[in-house]
Write an enzyme that holds these catalytic residues in place. Structure first.
Site, PDB file in Angstrom:
ATOM      1  N   SER A 188     -21.740-104.524 -48.055  1.00 14.30           N
ATOM      2  CA  SER A 188     -20.496-104.859 -47.842  1.00 14.30           C
ATOM      3  C   SER A 188     -20.243-105.824 -47.005  1.00 14.30           C
ATOM      4  O   SER A 188     -20.737-105.506 -45.563  1.00 14.30           O
ATOM      5  CB  SER A 188     -19.442-103.878 -47.688  1.00 14.30           C
ATOM      6  OG  SER A 188     -19.385-102.738 -48.648  1.00 14.30           O
ATOM      7  N   LYS A 247     -13.948-106.466 -52.241  1.00 18.43           N
ATOM      8  CA  LYS A 247     -14.136-105.287 -51.364  1.00 18.43           C
ATOM      9  C   LYS A 247     -13.113-105.388 -50.350  1.00 18.43           C
ATOM     10  O   LYS A 247     -12.771-104.274 -49.753  1.00 18.43           O
ATOM     11  CB  LYS A 247     -15.792-105.323 -51.036  1.00 18.43           C
ATOM     12  CG  LYS A 247     -15.983-104.205 -50.234  1.00 18.43           C
ATOM     13  CD  LYS A 247     -16.223-102.914 -50.898  1.00 18.43           C
ATOM     14  CE  LYS A 247     -16.484-101.904 -49.871  1.00 18.43           C
ATOM     15  NZ  LYS A 247     -16.550-100.419 -50.532  1.00 18.43           N
ATOM     16  N   LYS A 257     -16.147-101.751 -39.517  1.00 17.23           N
ATOM     17  CA  LYS A 257     -16.795-103.108 -39.693  1.00 17.23           C
ATOM     18  C   LYS A 257     -16.190-103.852 -40.750  1.00 17.23           C
ATOM     19  O   LYS A 257     -16.124-105.104 -40.701  1.00 17.23           O
ATOM     20  CB  LYS A 257     -18.433-102.527 -40.058  1.00 17.23           C
ATOM     21  CG  LYS A 257     -19.356-103.571 -40.506  1.00 17.23           C
ATOM     22  CD  LYS A 257     -19.574-103.775 -42.039  1.00 17.23           C
ATOM     23  CE  LYS A 257     -19.743-102.559 -42.871  1.00 17.23           C
ATOM     24  NZ  LYS A 257     -19.866-102.861 -44.175  1.00 17.23           N
TER      25      LYS A 257
END
Ligand code: NAD
Length: 297
Positions: free
Chosen positions: A96, A171, A239
């Site tokens: 990701s 995502k 993150k």
């Protein structure tokens, strides 16, 4: 295509690589941690000493790394894949990372005749082990068709959502919805508790209605038990939200709810909860309001 390279053998990458071996692919693996490579070699993979060696041995190269800088380093850094890439190969980044980086990489690789796909996943370690991840893919239709069987060895579903970068954008959308949803659950249950109503009774009463969600189902019980063993760690989710904010700033899109959740996560990380499950967003509200959502057993 039978020869697959796999780089990044962490919590997710290791079981994904094992599933490729189980499906009969010839696997060449690399991780900067030698022990992780050795353990895959024991399971039947060939070990490589650099990403370059992986590129030489493979038709499809998969990466499963923490974030954009790690993927950039593996592709363009010292001993990186790039000089060894050749026309007709596929690069499949399942980490990701930022969609901006994914697009940059796809453009650079296209110059060499290499099709890059971004294919981040949802589902966590359990689904990685079971080979039932949900995969959101950015790339061309031709490249998607070429790697579909490879994805099928690791995922129960793989959906092509658009051109390179689109999988990573999808995502980020997923991570925004999940983060804001968990925070809303924690905030609302805190009010219920402060008003003197048992949060577990509230959960039972509302789970079948419009407020019901997979986040409520998975995270409310964790809040009641105080068990925040991951699951999905707060520092990884932060993150992802940093990548959301980088993208939203680039596009001048206002995402006030996501920004708030990001700040809550910063508080939790400074308090030492970075490796806790993201259901631990409840701990932010508990601290703010001097109460506990935990049920007495
Ligand atoms: P992890 O930290 O367990 O694994 C990362 C691996 O990459 C480690 O083995 C590390 O040694 C290796 N690595 C890092 N930099 C490297 C480099 N430069 N060269 C070679 N190897 C390097 O992380 P993870 O939980 O497996 O997550 C991987 C990705 O999947 C992340 O982007 C994460 O956000 C995403 N993801 C994780 C989950 C989850 O539940 N853990 C769920 C969905 C998606």
């Amino acid at each position: 295509m039978k020869r697959i390279g796999f780089i990044g053998l962490g919590l997710m990458g290791r079981p994904m690589a094992l599933n490729l071996l189980k499906a009969g692919y010839e696997l060449t693996v690399y991780d900067r941690n030698e022990e992780k490579v050795a353990s895959l070699v024991e399971a039947g993979a060939a070990g490589a000493e650099t990403p370059q060696a992986v590129a030489r041995a493979s038709e499809v190269i998969i990466t499963m790394l923490p974030n954009s800088p790690h993927v950039r380093e593996v592709v363009f850094g010292e001993n990186g894949l790039y000089p060894e890439l050749r026309s007709g190969q596929y690069f499949l980044d399942m980490s990701s990372i930022s969609p901006i980086t994914a697009k940059e990489i796809a453009e650079k690789l296209r110059e060499k005749g290499v099709a890059a796909l971004d294919a981040p996943v949802s589902g966590g370690v359990e689904k990685a082990q079971a080979g039932t991840l949900a995969c959101m893919v950015g790339g061309t239709e031709e490249a998607f068709a070429a790697v579909k069987d490879v994805l099928g060895a690791m995922a129960a579903s793989a959906v092509l959502v658009g051109p390179p970068g689109a999988g990573q954008t999808c995502k980020l959308v997923n991570q925004m919805i999940v983060g804001v949803n968990i925070a809303a659950v924690a905030e609302a249950l805190t009010l219920g508790k402060k008003a003197g109503v048992d949060p577990e009774n509230i959960f039972q009463a509302i789970r079948g209605g419009l407020a019901g969600s997979q986040c409520l189902e998975d995270k409310a019980p964790r809040m009641f038990s105080g068990n925040f063993a991951p699951g999905f760690r707060i520092n990884l989710h932060a993150k992802d939200l940093a990548n959301v904010l980088e993208t939203s700033h680039e596009l001048n899109v206002a995402v006030p709810l996501t920004a708030q959740v990001m700040e809550m996560m910063q508080v939790l990380i400074s308090d030492g909860h970075g490796t806790s499950d993201h259901g631990g967003l409840a701990l932010f509200y508990e601290k703010l309001n001097s109460l506990s959502l935990q049920q007495e057993s």
